[in-house]
Design an enzyme around this catalytic site. Structure first.
Site, PDB file in Angstrom:
ATOM      1  N   LYS A  84       0.883  -1.071   0.028  1.00 11.34           N
ATOM      2  CA  LYS A  84      -0.040   0.150  -0.041  1.00 11.34           C
ATOM      3  C   LYS A  84       0.887   1.151  -0.039  1.00 11.34           C
ATOM      4  O   LYS A  84       0.672   2.039  -0.857  1.00 11.34           O
ATOM      5  CB  LYS A  84      -0.859  -0.021   1.275  1.00 11.34           C
ATOM      6  CG  LYS A  84      -1.992  -0.922   1.028  1.00 11.34           C
ATOM      7  CD  LYS A  84      -3.033  -1.164   2.334  1.00 11.34           C
ATOM      8  CE  LYS A  84      -2.383  -2.014   3.371  1.00 11.34           C
ATOM      9  NZ  LYS A  84      -2.568  -3.190   3.196  1.00 11.34           N
ATOM     10  N   CYS A 168     -12.159   1.493  15.546  1.00 12.60           N
ATOM     11  CA  CYS A 168     -11.049   0.889  15.387  1.00 12.60           C
ATOM     12  C   CYS A 168     -10.272   0.706  16.696  1.00 12.60           C
ATOM     13  O   CYS A 168      -9.286  -0.341  17.016  1.00 12.60           O
ATOM     14  CB  CYS A 168     -10.232   1.113  14.318  1.00 12.60           C
ATOM     15  SG  CYS A 168      -9.284   2.801  14.375  1.00 12.60           S
ATOM     16  N   MET A 169      -9.953   1.703  17.531  1.00 11.21           N
ATOM     17  CA  MET A 169      -9.060   1.480  18.699  1.00 11.21           C
ATOM     18  C   MET A 169      -9.601   2.156  19.922  1.00 11.21           C
ATOM     19  O   MET A 169      -8.644   2.514  20.869  1.00 11.21           O
ATOM     20  CB  MET A 169      -7.587   2.111  18.417  1.00 11.21           C
ATOM     21  CG  MET A 169      -7.501   3.243  17.466  1.00 11.21           C
ATOM     22  SD  MET A 169      -8.351   4.758  17.891  1.00 11.21           S
ATOM     23  CE  MET A 169      -7.963   5.224  19.663  1.00 11.21           C
ATOM     24  N   GLN A 379      -5.091   3.203  11.595  1.00 11.81           N
ATOM     25  CA  GLN A 379      -5.319   4.624  10.844  1.00 11.81           C
ATOM     26  C   GLN A 379      -3.716   5.335  11.067  1.00 11.81           C
ATOM     27  O   GLN A 379      -3.249   5.302  12.130  1.00 11.81           O
ATOM     28  CB  GLN A 379      -6.487   5.261  11.223  1.00 11.81           C
ATOM     29  CG  GLN A 379      -7.669   4.612  10.875  1.00 11.81           C
ATOM     30  CD  GLN A 379      -9.082   5.380  10.751  1.00 11.81           C
ATOM     31  OE1 GLN A 379      -9.478   6.328   9.892  1.00 11.81           O
ATOM     32  NE2 GLN A 379      -9.641   5.306  11.892  1.00 11.81           N
TER      33      GLN A 379
END
Lengths: 786, 82
Positions: A84, A168-169, A379
């Site tokens: 990526k 997500c976290m 992220q």
């Protein structure tokens, strides 16, 4: 332009030299510096994608990014990139970039001027300022998140702002805070260079954090069978590429990680192999209700978690459970525990974070080189912008809380807002925010740098079928969210703007704009400033500071206000510098000290707390809470958990029980569904889907299942499989080429906007972190027959 | 013409010669250096859509465990699209 022969040869040599440098990144052998093609202008930037924070050198020619290289000077990736990051430059140039503002008229999005769009957004906010919300992102830069948060919390007397990092976290953050009193990891990536054992808890880092994976696996492979043998233990619910490198692959029944962690603790206590000196000096025990307990009560709590009992519950052999405990019992083992969404997206996400800390605290494996529990982030600035800036609905900069009057007053003073400008009540967290938006309690919402139309769980209930409010979306490409929008604002991306990210290991990294955004696309920071200024000009009181001046005024070094709301002025200025230097005032003396902006421009990032020494140098902190490394630790303490809310410098060992998941397979829905990411795509695929190599390599979503389950369905690769839950259904091709779930479980990636697996997922969430569980719900699967 | 450099890893140095031979058999890929269990591979392709085919082909070679990417020049490769 085709490359001339001599130039091609030069680029070949540069590419070769870069690879040689990267290959020897761990050796002490001196190598010549890589000579990059000098017709290009090269600049540093952190990668745009995951939370690892790899350094990228960006090559620009003729006002276009034409090359990228792993930054050999970056201490994070030392010249390497994953698939990526390698394509990060190409992600700028998809042919359907959003290039002009649009407003929905007569049911269709139609091109309008920036002036009309800004005016419409300002009017929508003014109409219902406390029924307006901002949904942001762990991909916000630090100045983007800061200015949005200040606009809303300082100017609208509202706290209805929350980032997608909630998805997500958030559990990692609440786990840190409940155990240590303060957020974010004490360890760092250097621990991967010094450990001898890595245990992943539901984390496929070979595909999701491949550069960090290489950092450890290269050492492990080089060490071979030397004693003590380096070990990699993969605790997982699905066999992945990471598992292929594991010495021990330990498969467990979903949700039973809670019991497994407690079983390790049980053995450490019962076998008297815990680190008594460390525990006595640095920890205390609490029951699940928060009351204080002693070690004997904790021992009694653990009696339900014998290897025999946990083996039956989890499906893990007693031998493996004993192996795990023996590793932690070995005083000479240096262990890093890693996790990401597998633990955090959990209806007891906070508890499982607490429990992994319990294991490390009992074993004394924290605060020592090579030994640490470490939560990875997905992220690029979930830590920097969400957790540190305080863009959650309850937060303020530097770990402050809206509910704390002193914290509010400190921010109001720095922002020069009227006293009481900041509301004391936390706003809607993400899941509540979309519920309120769809039910009409919120009248308008501005989505920035995120794609909730694809990523919110149980979409049919939470997003797509019930949108009643007025939706503004700022983005770079058309997405599943822009199609729902009333206004679409085209944004600049990555190196088309100045920026600052904060990665998983507390490293703050700055970059400069090196190319212009396409068409009329503009920076998100500018968009917020322009809307705020328009509200100020319309007389909206909240956009005035104590002295009646514009709340979001940007000033030059001489204190003169610049008209940053004017795009021509903005793009010639460095507004990031002013915003960051204002923000950092709220980080100093809070153990999260950040250096001045100008210092960051010269560095490949620095890990906070960053303190200025008497010689004028700014020095980062590798490991928090450790004497000699963290400047806030008192001499003679060794380890000092100074964030402890009780003020006793002790971390908390919590008696957190196993709790069954809210939905389990039954006769009607007999399979577990787990969702996640794949190597080629990043999250909802809006950027990586525009890169032909990545798109072609993984064009569409699929379903993975165990070969025996596929055989029972008489299904072979490519056959359509219908997946149905109590909330929705989807049909996907069977694909078993990469990973293998356990019997009775399936896996589906969520990157494909044409196949929305979140129409199937459950929206139950951890009651402490409010983070939903995307990793387990019950589904029925059947082969679709012609 | 996109030009890239990769580091390809195999578990053991003994696997490297066979892997290098297999990489060199792939059109557009060339092993520039072999050191212990790692190979430096340069790729040159006519357009970027061929890059992934080369990586896939390298990934399918016996014993290849990791492909790490270092340098990517794509200046004349045209725009991207789905």
């Amino acid at each position: 332009m085709k490359l001339e022969q001599s130039r091609r040869e030069f680029i070949r040599n540069a590419a070769l030299a870069a690879a040689v440098t990267a290959m020897h990144r761990d050796s002490n052998t001196a190598h010549a510096a890589v000579e990059l093609p000098d017709s290009l202008t090269w600049s540093k930037a952190p990668c745009r994608f995951c939370g690892t924070g790899c350094g990228v050198m960006v090559g620009v020619e003729n006002k276009k990014v034409v090359a990228v290289q792993g930054d050999p000077e970056s201490p994070v990736n030392r010249g390497l990139l994953c698939a990526k990051g390698y394509h990060a430059g190409a992600a700028l140039y998809g042919d359907d970039r959003l290039t002009h503002p649009m407003i929905r008229k007569d049911g269709k999005l139609q091109k309008v001027s920036w002036d009309e769009a800004i005016n419409a957004v300002a009017d929508a906010v003014i109409a219902n300022p406390t029924e307006f919300a901002i949904y942001g992102s762990g991909q916000w830069t630090i100045p983007e998140g800061y200015v949005s948060m200040k606009f809303l919390k300082g100017g609208l007397n509202s706290n209805h702002i929350d980032p997608n990092a909630r998805l997500c976290m958030a559990s990692a953050a609440t786990g840190f805070i409940t155990t240590f009193g303060v957020d974010e990891p004490s360890g760092c990536y250097d621990d991967l260079d010094e450990c001898d054992t890595v245990i992943t808890w539901g984390n496929n880092w070979a595909e999701m954090h491949p550069v960090l994976f290489s950092r450890f696996i290269d050492r492990k492979q080089a060490a071979g069978s030397t004693f003590p043998k380096m070990l990699y233990v993969d605790l997982a619910t699905r066999w992945t590429r990471s598992s292929e490198f594991a010495d021990h692959y330990i498969a467990f029944t979903p949700q039973t990680d809670l019991a497994i962690a407690n079983c390790i603790c049980y053995q450490l206590i019962e076998n008297d192999t815990y680190d008594k000196a460390f525990v006595d000096a640095n920890t205390r025990f609490k029951a699940n209700d928060g009351s204080d307990i002693g070690i004997e009560e904790y021992r009694a709590f653990l009696q339900d978690y014998t290897p025999e009992a946990v083996s039956k519950l989890s499906g893990v052999s007693e031998g493996h459970l004993k192996l795990l405990a023996s590793l932690f019992a070995d005083p000479n083992r240096k262990i890093v525990s890693l996790w990401c969404m597998g633990m955090n997206q959990h209806t007891r996400g906070t508890w499982i974070n607490n429990l992994v800390y319990n294991v490390h605290l009992l074993a004394g494996k924290i605060g020592k080189p090579g030994s640490t529990p470490f939560s990875l982030t997905g992220q690029p600035s979930a830590c920097g912008t969400c957790r540190e800036v305080g863009t959650f609905a309850h937060g303020l900069p530097g770990g402050r809380l809206v509910a704390n009057p002193e914290h509010r007053a400190e921010c109001e003073n720095v922002w020069n807002t009227p006293v009481g400008a900041i509301n004391e009540t936390p706003g809607y967290h993400t899941m509540a925010m979309f519920k309120a938006f769809n039910e009409g309690a919120l009248k308008s919402m501005w989505v920035q740098v995120s794609n909730p139309g694809q990523s919110i769980p149980n979409l049919n209930n939470n997003m797509n079928n019930a949108k009643k409010g007025f939706l503004v979306v700022s983005d770079i490409y058309p997405t599943a969210t822009t199609v729902l929008a009333d206004i679409v604002l085209p944004s600049a991306m990555w190196v088309e703007k100045n920026g600052i990210f904060g990665n998983s290991e507390r490293r703050t990294q700055q970059w400069f704009r090196v190319v212009s955004p396409p068409g009329e696309a503009r920076d998100d920071v500018w968009q917020v400033l322009a809307v705020a200024r328009r509200m100020y000009e319309k007389g909206f009181e909240g956009m005035k500071d104590r002295d009646g001046n514009f709340l979001l005024a940007i000033r030059d070094d001489d204190g003169n206000e610049i008209e940053a709301w004017d795009w021509e002025v903005f793009k010639k200025s460095n507004v990031d510098r002013q915003l960051f230097n204002e923000y950092r005032q709220l980080t100093v003396k809070k153990h999260k000290d950040l250096p001045p902006y100008d210092v960051l421009t010269e560095e490949r990032g620095l890990r906070w707390p960053v303190i200025e020494h008497s010689d004028g140098t700014w020095v980062e902190t590798k490991r928090r809470f450790v004497e000699g490394e963290d400047p806030y630790v008192k001499a003679g303490t060794g380890v000092q958990f100074y964030g402890a809310q009780a003020g006793d410098d002790r971390a908390i060992i919590w008696a957190r029980p196993y709790e069954a998941p809210p939905e389990v397979p039954d006769d009607e829905y007999p399979f577990w569904l787990c969702t996640g990411r794949v190597l080629e795509h990043w999250h909802t695929g809006t950027m990586t889907g525009r890169i032909p190599q990545l798109h072609n390599a993984m064009p569409r979503a699929y379903v993975e299942m165990h070969p025996a389950d596929a055989s029972a369905l008489d299904a072979k690769a490519g056959d359509p499989i219908r997946i149905a839950s109590r909330r929705g259904s989807i049909t996907l091709p069977l694909f078993n080429g990469r990973a293998k779930p356990q019997r009775g479980a399936i896996f589906v990636p969520f990157f494909d906007e044409t196949k929305l697996i979140n129409e199937v997922t459950l929206d139950e969430y951890c009651p402490i972190s409010k983070e939903p569980d995307y990793k387990k719900c019950a589904v029925r699967v059947e082969k679709v027959r012609a | 013409m996109p030009i890239s450099s990769l580091i390809v890893s195999v578990p053991l140095p003994d696997h490297a010669p066979m892997a290098a031979k297999a990489v060199n058999a792939i059109k557009g890929a060339h092993v520039e250096l072999v050191e212990a269990n790692r190979l430096i591979v340069l790729t040159e392709t006519s357009d970027r859509s061929e890059d992934q085919q080369i990586w896939d082909a390298i990934g399918n070679i016996d014993h290849v465990g990791k492909i790490e990417l270092v340098y990517h020049n794509f200046e004349d490769s045209g725009e991207t699209s789905r």
